[in-house]
Motif scaffolding. Structure first.
Motif, PDB file in Angstrom:
ATOM      1  N   PHE A 113       0.830  -1.211   0.000  1.00 31.66           N
ATOM      2  CA  PHE A 113       0.000   0.000   0.000  1.00 31.66           C
ATOM      3  C   PHE A 113       0.865   1.262   0.000  1.00 31.66           C
ATOM      4  O   PHE A 113       0.614   2.204  -0.766  1.00 31.66           O
ATOM      5  N   ILE A 114       1.903   1.290   0.825  1.00 34.97           N
ATOM      6  CA  ILE A 114       2.760   2.474   0.940  1.00 34.97           C
ATOM      7  C   ILE A 114       3.488   2.748  -0.375  1.00 34.97           C
ATOM      8  O   ILE A 114       3.564   3.897  -0.841  1.00 34.97           O
ATOM      9  N   ILE A 115       4.019   1.687  -1.001  1.00 35.56           N
ATOM     10  CA  ILE A 115       4.753   1.867  -2.259  1.00 35.56           C
ATOM     11  C   ILE A 115       3.826   2.369  -3.361  1.00 35.56           C
ATOM     12  O   ILE A 115       4.170   3.294  -4.111  1.00 35.56           O
ATOM     13  N   ILE A 116       2.631   1.769  -3.475  1.00 36.26           N
ATOM     14  CA  ILE A 116       1.670   2.205  -4.492  1.00 36.26           C
ATOM     15  C   ILE A 116       1.273   3.661  -4.254  1.00 36.26           C
ATOM     16  O   ILE A 116       1.158   4.461  -5.198  1.00 36.26           O
ATOM     17  N   LEU A 117       1.075   4.024  -2.991  1.00 36.76           N
ATOM     18  CA  LEU A 117       0.704   5.403  -2.652  1.00 36.76           C
ATOM     19  C   LEU A 117       1.809   6.372  -3.053  1.00 36.76           C
ATOM     20  O   LEU A 117       1.538   7.439  -3.632  1.00 36.76           O
ATOM     21  N   LEU A 118       3.059   6.022  -2.772  1.00 35.14           N
ATOM     22  CA  LEU A 118       4.181   6.887  -3.131  1.00 35.14           C
ATOM     23  C   LEU A 118       4.301   7.024  -4.651  1.00 35.14           C
ATOM     24  O   LEU A 118       4.566   8.122  -5.162  1.00 35.14           O
ATOM     25  N   VAL A 119       4.094   5.914  -5.364  1.00 35.27           N
ATOM     26  CA  VAL A 119       4.141   5.960  -6.838  1.00 35.27           C
ATOM     27  C   VAL A 119       3.029   6.851  -7.378  1.00 35.27           C
ATOM     28  O   VAL A 119       3.241   7.661  -8.290  1.00 35.27           O
TER      29      VAL A 119
ATOM     30  N   ALA B  60      -3.043   6.646 -19.062  1.00 33.78           N
ATOM     31  CA  ALA B  60      -2.604   7.235 -17.792  1.00 33.78           C
ATOM     32  C   ALA B  60      -3.720   7.197 -16.758  1.00 33.78           C
ATOM     33  O   ALA B  60      -3.496   6.846 -15.587  1.00 33.78           O
ATOM     34  N   LEU B  61      -4.947   7.557 -17.173  1.00 34.33           N
ATOM     35  CA  LEU B  61      -6.079   7.516 -16.254  1.00 34.33           C
ATOM     36  C   LEU B  61      -6.393   6.082 -15.822  1.00 34.33           C
ATOM     37  O   LEU B  61      -6.749   5.828 -14.669  1.00 34.33           O
ATOM     38  N   GLY B  62      -6.265   5.137 -16.757  1.00 40.09           N
ATOM     39  CA  GLY B  62      -6.499   3.738 -16.432  1.00 40.09           C
ATOM     40  C   GLY B  62      -5.505   3.220 -15.400  1.00 40.09           C
ATOM     41  O   GLY B  62      -5.873   2.505 -14.463  1.00 40.09           O
ATOM     42  N   ILE B  63      -4.227   3.602 -15.568  1.00 44.54           N
ATOM     43  CA  ILE B  63      -3.205   3.196 -14.611  1.00 44.54           C
ATOM     44  C   ILE B  63      -3.499   3.790 -13.235  1.00 44.54           C
ATOM     45  O   ILE B  63      -3.380   3.112 -12.201  1.00 44.54           O
ATOM     46  N   ALA B  64      -3.905   5.071 -13.216  1.00 40.02           N
ATOM     47  CA  ALA B  64      -4.236   5.715 -11.938  1.00 40.02           C
ATOM     48  C   ALA B  64      -5.408   5.009 -11.262  1.00 40.02           C
ATOM     49  O   ALA B  64      -5.394   4.791 -10.042  1.00 40.02           O
ATOM     50  N   ALA B  65      -6.424   4.632 -12.049  1.00 36.60           N
ATOM     51  CA  ALA B  65      -7.578   3.930 -11.488  1.00 36.60           C
ATOM     52  C   ALA B  65      -7.167   2.569 -10.919  1.00 36.60           C
ATOM     53  O   ALA B  65      -7.627   2.168  -9.834  1.00 36.60           O
ATOM     54  N   LEU B  66      -6.288   1.850 -11.635  1.00 35.94           N
ATOM     55  CA  LEU B  66      -5.819   0.554 -11.145  1.00 35.94           C
ATOM     56  C   LEU B  66      -5.031   0.709  -9.845  1.00 35.94           C
ATOM     57  O   LEU B  66      -5.151  -0.120  -8.929  1.00 35.94           O
ATOM     58  N   GLU B  67      -4.236   1.758  -9.765  1.00 37.31           N
ATOM     59  CA  GLU B  67      -3.470   1.988  -8.538  1.00 37.31           C
ATOM     60  C   GLU B  67      -4.392   2.269  -7.358  1.00 37.31           C
ATOM     61  O   GLU B  67      -4.157   1.761  -6.249  1.00 37.31           O
ATOM     62  N   ILE B  68      -5.426   3.058  -7.586  1.00 32.89           N
ATOM     63  CA  ILE B  68      -6.379   3.351  -6.511  1.00 32.89           C
ATOM     64  C   ILE B  68      -7.094   2.069  -6.079  1.00 32.89           C
ATOM     65  O   ILE B  68      -7.250   1.803  -4.881  1.00 32.89           O
ATOM     66  N   CYS B  69      -7.514   1.255  -7.061  1.00 35.37           N
ATOM     67  CA  CYS B  69      -8.175  -0.022  -6.741  1.00 35.37           C
ATOM     68  C   CYS B  69      -7.239  -0.941  -5.964  1.00 35.37           C
ATOM     69  O   CYS B  69      -7.662  -1.609  -5.015  1.00 35.37           O
ATOM     70  N   ALA B  70      -5.964  -0.969  -6.359  1.00 40.32           N
ATOM     71  CA  ALA B  70      -4.992  -1.823  -5.672  1.00 40.32           C
ATOM     72  C   ALA B  70      -4.825  -1.390  -4.226  1.00 40.32           C
ATOM     73  O   ALA B  70      -4.753  -2.234  -3.314  1.00 40.32           O
TER      74      ALA B  70
END
Length: 246
Positions: free
Chosen positions: A93-99, A220-230
């Protein structure tokens, strides 16, 4: 328990894909650093190239760093879900948040400093044209890399065919342009056929980017959405595991 198991399975599959993608990017980064004949090596040989381009020349290191990061993220996500490890899930979670924060900051910087980027491209273009006029037809590395670039992108020079005027190739071949500048004709590629020459490589790349802006933004938006879901799924699993252990 069924929903919990589904989330664990999805977490494993999703991060397994990330792990494989990271391994692929890591491999490409290593290949770029090993391959001395790449276009990056060509950029490094251009004289008077702007100092700001040094980070572009180190793209191999960037790919290696991104690939390694994705491998770590994929590993933590897969093992954290399967082993039900709260520590791994929290690190994930922390790594995804930082990314995610870094991506948002990078997008803001690009928008704010876009005029500076345009100025940088102008300096790169000036240096590239000077390099063509000095070394094309004399330096085999520069000549071969330009020929490969022009054949691959179906372009001519950095801006247009006039970039080759005065180059060693142009002088030694009777004021003729490279054949890549006059495709589809058997006539000598000289100023007589300058009206039929194809566009330069920089305008061609810029055109490709402009034509695919919607796709780039969508990705880019799709990647951001996947990161939020993750991040959401990892926190759900973390809290569920914590509650079962209480």
């Amino acid at each position: 328990m069924g929903c919990f198991g589904f989330l664990k399975g999805m977490m494993f599959v999703f991060n397994g894909i990330i792990f494989l993608a990271g391994a692929a990017i890591l491999g490409v980064g290593i290949w770029v650093k090993v391959d001395s004949g790449s276009i990056l090596g060509f950029l490094g040989k251009i004289e008077n190239v702007p100092a700001e381009l040094s980070q572009v020349l180190n793209v191999g290191y960037l790919l290696i760093a991104i690939g390694a990061l994705l491998v770590v993220i994929g590993f933590l996500g897969c093992c954290g879900a399967i082993k039900e490890s709260r520590c791994m899930l929290m690190l994930f979670f922390i790594i995804i948040l930082l990314v995610f924060i870094a991506e948002v900051a990078g997008a803001v910087v690009i928008l704010v400093f876009r005029p500076l980027a345009d100025e940088l491209f102008m300096e790169v273009g000036k240096a590239a044209v000077e390099n063509i006029k000095k070394d094309y037809g004399k330096n085999s590395d520069v000549t071969g890399l330009w020929n490969t670039t022009m054949s691959t992108l179906k372009c001519c020079g950095f801006y247009n065919a006039s970039d080759f005027t005065g180059s060693p190739y142009y002088v030694e071949n009777g004021n003729k342009y490279p054949p890549q500048c006059c495709p589809g004709t058997e006539n000598p590629c000289d100023q007589t056929y300058s009206g039929t020459t194809i566009t330069g490589c920089f305008p061609k790349i810029k055109q490709l980017v402009d034509e695919n802006t919607v796709v780039i933004v969508g990705v880019a938006l799709g990647i951001a959405a996947l990161e939020i879901c993750a991040m959401v799924v990892s926190m759900i699993l973390y809290c569920r595991i914590k509650s079962t252990m209480a």
